[in-house]
Design a protein around this motif. Sequence first.
Motif, PDB file in Angstrom:
ATOM      1  N   ALA A   1       0.830  -1.203   0.000  1.00  0.00           N
ATOM      2  CA  ALA A   1       0.000   0.000   0.000  1.00  0.00           C
ATOM      3  C   ALA A   1       0.865   1.253   0.000  1.00  0.00           C
ATOM      4  O   ALA A   1       0.536   2.253  -0.653  1.00  0.00           O
ATOM      5  N   ARG A   2       1.981   1.178   0.706  1.00  0.00           N
ATOM      6  CA  ARG A   2       2.892   2.322   0.737  1.00  0.00           C
ATOM      7  C   ARG A   2       3.472   2.597  -0.641  1.00  0.00           C
ATOM      8  O   ARG A   2       3.585   3.757  -1.064  1.00  0.00           O
ATOM      9  N   VAL A   3       3.838   1.549  -1.372  1.00  0.00           N
ATOM     10  CA  VAL A   3       4.362   1.724  -2.733  1.00  0.00           C
ATOM     11  C   VAL A   3       3.322   2.417  -3.601  1.00  0.00           C
ATOM     12  O   VAL A   3       3.637   3.361  -4.335  1.00  0.00           O
ATOM     13  N   ILE A   4       2.085   1.978  -3.513  1.00  0.00           N
ATOM     14  CA  ILE A   4       1.024   2.584  -4.317  1.00  0.00           C
ATOM     15  C   ILE A   4       0.842   4.051  -3.948  1.00  0.00           C
ATOM     16  O   ILE A   4       0.732   4.918  -4.816  1.00  0.00           O
ATOM     17  N   ARG A   5       0.821   4.337  -2.649  1.00  0.00           N
ATOM     18  CA  ARG A   5       0.635   5.711  -2.179  1.00  0.00           C
ATOM     19  C   ARG A   5       1.780   6.620  -2.645  1.00  0.00           C
ATOM     20  O   ARG A   5       1.558   7.706  -3.171  1.00  0.00           O
ATOM     21  N   VAL A   6       3.007   6.159  -2.501  1.00  0.00           N
ATOM     22  CA  VAL A   6       4.164   6.967  -2.887  1.00  0.00           C
ATOM     23  C   VAL A   6       4.206   7.152  -4.406  1.00  0.00           C
ATOM     24  O   VAL A   6       4.503   8.243  -4.893  1.00  0.00           O
ATOM     25  N   ALA A   7       3.893   6.101  -5.153  1.00  0.00           N
ATOM     26  CA  ALA A   7       3.872   6.214  -6.614  1.00  0.00           C
ATOM     27  C   ALA A   7       2.829   7.234  -7.058  1.00  0.00           C
ATOM     28  O   ALA A   7       3.076   8.028  -7.972  1.00  0.00           O
ATOM     29  N   ALA A   8       1.681   7.239  -6.406  1.00  0.00           N
ATOM     30  CA  ALA A   8       0.638   8.216  -6.744  1.00  0.00           C
ATOM     31  C   ALA A   8       1.099   9.630  -6.408  1.00  0.00           C
ATOM     32  O   ALA A   8       0.847  10.573  -7.175  1.00  0.00           O
TER      33      ALA A   8
END
Length: 70
Positions: A50-57
């Motif tokens: 979830a952190r990867v998705i949040r940071v990528a966004a």
Amino acid sequence: MPKDLAAIEAEWPLIEAELYVLDAEIALISAADHGGPSPLDWRRLRRAEARVIRVAAELAARPAAWKAVA
């Protein structure tokens, strides 16, 4: 060279988030030798993903000036 370093620095939050996923995956593999992953191990992986998705966004939402560096 400074431009390359600036690009790495701009993308570091994503790199770091991906390292957390890798860490969680390693923990899952290691847990297989000790009775299997616990619910906490699985939660750690989900949170890292979830952190990867949040940071990528967040990186994708940066203004164009930031993207030119990256």
